[in-house]
Design a protein around this motif. Sequence first.
Motif, short mmCIF file in Angstrom:
data_model
loop_
_atom_site.label_atom_id
_atom_site.label_comp_id
_atom_site.label_asym_id
_atom_site.label_seq_id
_atom_site.Cartn_x
_atom_site.Cartn_y
_atom_site.Cartn_z
N ARG A 15 -2.95 -4.29 -1.84
CA ARG A 15 -2.36 -3.94 -3.14
C ARG A 15 -2.62 -2.47 -3.43
O ARG A 15 -3.54 -1.84 -2.89
N LEU A 47 1.38 -5.49 -2.43
CA LEU A 47 1.65 -5.80 -3.83
C LEU A 47 1.33 -4.60 -4.71
O LEU A 47 0.51 -3.74 -4.35
N ARG A 49 0.15 -3.49 -8.62
CA ARG A 49 -0.38 -3.90 -9.93
C ARG A 49 -0.60 -2.65 -10.77
O ARG A 49 -1.25 -1.70 -10.32
N TRP A 77 7.23 -2.35 -2.32
CA TRP A 77 6.25 -3.40 -2.54
C TRP A 77 6.96 -4.75 -2.59
O TRP A 77 8.16 -4.84 -2.82
N ASP A 196 -7.38 -9.50 -8.31
CA ASP A 196 -7.37 -9.51 -6.84
C ASP A 196 -7.55 -10.92 -6.30
O ASP A 196 -6.93 -11.30 -5.30
N ILE A 201 -5.57 -11.21 -2.68
CA ILE A 201 -5.72 -9.98 -1.92
C ILE A 201 -6.80 -10.17 -0.85
O ILE A 201 -7.92 -10.61 -1.16
#
Length: 479
Positions: A15, A47, A49, A77, A196, A201
Amino acid sequence: MNSQLQNNDKMIRTRFAPSPTGFLHIGGARTALFNWLFARHHGGQFLLRIEDTDRARSTQAAIDAILDGLGWLGLDWDGEAISQFARAERHAEVAYALLERGHAFKCYCTTDEVQALRDEAFAAGRALRSPWRDRDPADAPADTPFTVRFKAPDSDVVLDDAVQGQVRWAAKEFDDLILLRSDGTPTYNLAVVVDDHDMEITHIVRGDDHLVNGARQSQIYDAMGWDKPVFAHVPLIHGQDGKKLSKRHGALGAEAYREMGYLPEGLRNYLLRLGWSHGDQELFSDAEAIAAFDLGGLNKAPARMDIDKLNHINAHHIGQADDARLTELVLPFLDTLEDRIDADDITRKRLMAAMPVLKTRASTLAELAGQNYFLLRPRPFVLEGKAAKPLKDDESRERLYRLFTHLGDVDTWTEAALSDALKEFAETEEVGFGKVGQPLRAALTGGAPAPDLALVMTFIGRDETLGRIQDQMTPIATA
């Protein structure tokens, strides 16, 4: 065990989690790149965030700048970008789960009391410990605000890091971390761990300024009984002087490098080599980078920003780029030149004709625009200063007139035919080629950078070549 292969029974998920308080910093762009490459290498997911819990500093403009920067860099992403702020209830839920497990407690200390405790702990060479960590909650004063604090363990903290190796901290270095503020909002380290974990993750690659956060987060993972991701804390980028990168070193946003004329693939290649190596290879296509990238290539020593190296790498990618794409990319940079140049069909045609040659001479799109200026500058142009010197005397101007007639008789307007015509003319005039080439170059380019004269004439065409020469045979040449 190779730390990058831990959790290999799960899909690899990385991420990028920027705070939207400004542009996409060059260091953040590198962090995103490393996570993107690792995910793509393993066929996993990358990903995004947005850590927007700081509502006072987070702005939509900054979010847009980050998304735009990532898009320009080509770091796509998977799925939708996640807002950390939108998950505040979930963060609080985990904080209360830690309370129930005995790994957290309610602290009723006032701000002044906390400061006094902090000063006392500092004098004793240890981190803050709240007196409420071991007190009976029944002793809590009624209707008094409280924070939820993590009960820091009394054991040392050990973090196995894929870059830094095993790092150990003494227990006394960690205070009773606030998980929920008195208004119920979560703090950074709690929110990061929860997000996470919930996003599954498996690997966290980020700057080593987060190394201590990694230790704190490791404690929360253990307290919840959750599997920890693999941590890989990469040294920050430094300037040429060895100090942490700042604005004076060129710590700009991704959009600034775009405005300076760097290609996204050039910047990606350069950032890849800032803190990661694969033998002696310096130049990478995306496919090569994805195939080669692993955590084992991450360096323990800080990388240094080097604009000359960036220019060298970007020049390679400009040379490899598609001519039609470069033509469209260079058009906006023409507005920065001395004269206004319209992006019409004639402009595009000349750019396309010259691009295979000129793209090998530039390290940025801005330089490429300058290299193309001779093709496109509006007529008639006035020769001034050094540019006018080759046509100051009557002999040179008269020779240019004879050359105009000679070139008008060239049947095949090709580089080879024009090169032969120029040599033949110099021989007829019984002068060195410089006596022919310098006045001709002045008339055709006005002193702008340009390649071989035969190529120049090929690129701009017969009519434009003869027209520019004719312009300098009129009084405007002496204006």
